[in-house]
Design an enzyme around this catalytic site. Structure first.
Site, mmCIF file in Angstrom:
data_model
loop_
_atom_site.group_PDB
_atom_site.id
_atom_site.type_symbol
_atom_site.label_atom_id
_atom_site.label_comp_id
_atom_site.label_asym_id
_atom_site.label_seq_id
_atom_site.Cartn_x
_atom_site.Cartn_y
_atom_site.Cartn_z
ATOM 1 N N HIS B 82 0.843 -1.274 -0.303
ATOM 2 C CA HIS B 82 -0.338 -0.041 0.247
ATOM 3 C C HIS B 82 1.365 1.494 -0.238
ATOM 4 O O HIS B 82 2.052 1.388 1.040
ATOM 5 C CB HIS B 82 -0.697 0.426 1.141
ATOM 6 C CG HIS B 82 -1.771 1.252 1.330
ATOM 7 N ND1 HIS B 82 -3.336 1.684 0.157
ATOM 8 C CD2 HIS B 82 -0.870 2.183 2.230
ATOM 9 C CE1 HIS B 82 -3.257 2.338 0.954
ATOM 10 N NE2 HIS B 82 -2.664 3.373 1.553
ATOM 11 N N ARG B 168 -15.090 13.051 7.450
ATOM 12 C CA ARG B 168 -12.871 13.406 8.311
ATOM 13 C C ARG B 168 -12.879 14.771 6.872
ATOM 14 O O ARG B 168 -12.994 16.204 7.208
ATOM 15 C CB ARG B 168 -12.495 12.965 8.421
ATOM 16 C CG ARG B 168 -12.362 11.878 9.528
ATOM 17 C CD ARG B 168 -11.635 10.708 9.390
ATOM 18 N NE ARG B 168 -9.805 10.900 9.235
ATOM 19 C CZ ARG B 168 -9.105 9.973 8.790
ATOM 20 N NH1 ARG B 168 -9.160 9.148 8.200
ATOM 21 N NH2 ARG B 168 -7.782 10.234 8.985
ATOM 22 N N SER B 183 -7.678 4.453 9.203
ATOM 23 C CA SER B 183 -8.088 3.728 8.003
ATOM 24 C C SER B 183 -7.647 2.776 7.452
ATOM 25 O O SER B 183 -8.346 1.949 6.572
ATOM 26 C CB SER B 183 -8.310 5.710 7.512
ATOM 27 O OG SER B 183 -8.641 5.418 5.896
ATOM 28 N N LYS B 187 -8.357 -1.269 6.172
ATOM 29 C CA LYS B 187 -8.981 -2.173 5.033
ATOM 30 C C LYS B 187 -7.632 -3.041 4.321
ATOM 31 O O LYS B 187 -8.345 -3.969 3.493
ATOM 32 C CB LYS B 187 -8.635 -0.687 3.578
ATOM 33 C CG LYS B 187 -10.323 0.349 3.732
ATOM 34 C CD LYS B 187 -10.196 0.882 2.684
ATOM 35 C CE LYS B 187 -8.928 2.406 3.219
ATOM 36 N NZ LYS B 187 -9.216 3.783 2.852
#
Lengths: 440, 440
Positions: B82, B168, B183, B187
């Protein structure tokens, strides 16, 4: 302009412009800015407090979200009093009739109470037949004929504040001095007044626990008032023990009438006379506080203040005989005497515990839908500093329901502190904040 | 339990329990806790940051708000990468086919991009026919047959995060490391992976401007991953200038294919090989980073990685001939050459300005409803440290619309800094954060 950018700015501690604050308040009131943005903004304000100027802009935006009364055709100076609230605080009921005896008019818009005992409106409603629901027209008519009008908060007055306060209540953003100050002043400035006397309380029975915080709030309130062209003055007063001896809705009407008859407890008389004196001073009815207090004493001694109170009750459809005998007021079926477990001095009476006990007994509301029992309450027989012997009666509970009595006793048992030494006496009125000393 | 009390607790800086955080997240996801309470809570978290333990609870609550993939029947270790995102960052397209050549499977769930250029999905969609909308079944099938599957974020995965992130975004509560970490990780942990390599970028083109903040975020991410039983590792990499030379959706597909063919720019190759090496290491396909990099180089040299890429394109219905010739990719009608105004060295290429210019040109979206033009973008001919002479081509703009070209030039004109002295070279990979050095 975007709400998110304004929130970001405040989060970073930058100072917002009048336009930005007005954009937020207007958008929020008109449902164009969602509650989730306003609540994020309010939380940011708790950590990066609004400056005085920003608070003034906020107050003005909230004030202009609704109707502003215009009493310019009433040939008196319009002066109001506002208290941040406490246990046994019934001064509004006493000082309005006193001050209205002179060349001052009092347009008093009051709230209902949550917690503790009820608000001024709830107390008045304990008088049989008393109708608090006046139209604006009736309110103005009363103000003209009696120089004294009582009314509840309406949707028309500072609707932005009502909407914002409801949000603050459920988002843990109530405790923030600039927001509190803007909320109070936006409503008071909508009353079309020339001057305002504030009673900012501190102590266990008050919203502000500490003298320091209450003083700070008092300064903000006075600065906002003066900056808005209103003569404004604030007393910072002690609410560590209840004010007066009677707590409960009809019981507080009783005690108010007692004071208006020249009787009643010392502390309540002192505060009522001082508040009245300052209101008369701001109303140009006298030239010094001393003279104002003297005028207030005369209004009581002559019976004129009591007549004003009676006329006000009559005007609202209430049973005016309550002034002659308390038998016309609702009273509780039973009484229970709470005794001292040992001898000594009353070292403290925790006003918060008394307030909670009163609420549990039925004097106040836990939620907006709760129904108040006007007849129940407490009568204090001892106050802080009094000498007590074992089994002396400290307090009488007036109740209708044994379960509620029992529940209130749980709270009450914490309230009294008996000490061996006489406690140091604390002045009731700790500070007077005026234009001259309201700067930080 | 009441949301307002939890908000108050966090506002005061107290530590919340697992039950309290779960109550908030669950209630919010199921629409029982309103957005205005969640946004007040999130703002309080910006001032009183969540502890690591609280962040872990938040991550878990968000993770368990949706579906968690179970790939236990796939006989490979599942490793994902990521990136926190930057300008010209197309490493996902390169490393997934490389790593999938060995005994590792890559279940890659990507987002679309806002601002700058598009996300990985947007880039893939520039390949004619490429369909990113796979069912879960097709995703798993691809993972089994190719060891490589690409898919967009769905409503099923961590719906709490999607709902919270949207909030947000409009309440100025994005910039908060614990919230960002929760967050991202909620995921990624839903992907049913065994390990995760993170590319946390800092610099003008990154979400985090400062190395210090990016390092802090990297540590949080690794701690959360390791605490959740996943092998986790983070690179902290420089995003002060764009990564690689090509920026734009189909242009980034081109450059990815170039790297898979053993060509392409040095910085992109370096980062791609390192990320691949670490993924292979976490996937137990090798026993050192050095060996992992060597395996990655072999996958490129042998053409196997390119074949994987091609097979993936085919599996998604895309035109697999793009691997043979870029003429099968969309290309812009016109080009415009941006020249050096003076000689010297390229002292800096502001990635944020390039990103903005790309977005304005049509590479990215300003709002979710904007349509991307896959063919437009920039080709950098000079990078930081390169020597330039006056009128050398710094950059070629590939465009379709002259107005957009003009608007992007306004941004571009700020991007290049020409200096007399050669700038000090900065390492692309600044730090590697692993379990051993992720504690504060």
């Amino acid at each position: 302009m975007r709400a998110v950018d304004i929130i970001q700015k405040k989060k970073e501690g930058s100072v917002l412009s009048k336009e930005e604050i007005s954009f937020l308040v207007k958008g929020f009131t008109q449902n164009q800015i969602p509650e989730y943005q306003m609540s994020a903004f309010l939380m940011a304000c708790c950590f990066k407090p609004l400056s005085f100027k920003e608070t003034l802009f906020l107050t003005e935006s909230m004030l202009h979200s609704g109707k502003i009364f215009d009493f310019s055709d009433i040939p008196f100076r319009k002066i109001d009093k506002h208290s941040t609230g406490g246990v046994g605080d019934k001064t509004s009921l006493i000082i309005a009739p006193i001050v209205a005896c002179y060349t001052v008019a009092i347009p008093m818009i009051s709230g209902r109470g949550l917690g503790h005992t009820g608000g001024t409106l709830d107390k008045l409603e304990s008088i049989p037949g008393f109708n608090v629901h006046l139209t604006s027209g009736e309110f103005i008519q009363n103000l003209k004929t009696l120089q004294l009008a009582m009314m509840g908060q309406t949707q028309e007055i500072a609707p932005a504040d009502a909407k914002m306060y409801a949000l603050r209540d459920v988002t843990a953003t109530v405790e923030c001095i600039p927001l509190i100050a803007a909320s109070i002043m936006s409503k008071k400035l909508a009353e079309g007044i020339d001057g305002l006397v504030l009673d900012v309380k501190f102590g266990s029975g008050a919203f502000m626990q500490k003298l320091k915080d209450a003083t700070e709030l008092a300064k903000w309130l006075v600065r906002i008032g003066e900056s808005s062209g209103k003569k404004t003055l604030a007393l910072v007063t002690n609410m560590n023990q209840p004010l007066g001896n009677k707590i409960g809705n009809s019981l507080e009407i009783e005690e108010s009438i007692e004071v208006l008859k020249g009787q009643g407890p010392k502390d309540l008389i002192e505060l009522s006379l001082t508040l009245s004196g300052y209101m008369l001073l701001l109303g140009n009815a006298c030239s010094s506080l001393k003279e104002g207090i003297s005028l207030a004493q005369k209004a009581i001694a002559s019976g004129k203040a009591l007549q004003k109170f009676q006329a006000m009750v009559k005007n609202h459809g209430g049973d005016e005989r309550v002034v002659e005998s308390f038998k016309y007021l609702p009273s509780a079926k039973y009484t229970f005497k709470f005794l001292a477990s040992k001898g000594g001095f009353v070292g403290g009476i925790n006003a918060r515990s008394i307030g909670k006990a009163a609420s549990v007994l039925g004097c106040g509301r836990e939620t907006v839908t709760d129904v108040i029992d006007p007849s129940v309450g407490f009568i204090l027989h001892k106050k802080v500093g009094d000498k007590v012997q074992k089994n002396d009666i400290l307090l009488t509970t007036c109740y209708n329901d044994e379960k509620k009595l029992a529940a209130s006793m749980v709270e009450l048992s914490q309230a009294f502190e008996i000490t061996l030494k006489k406690p140091l006496s604390q002045p009731l009125i700790q500070k007077v904040i005026a234009k001259s000393n309201c700067q930080k």
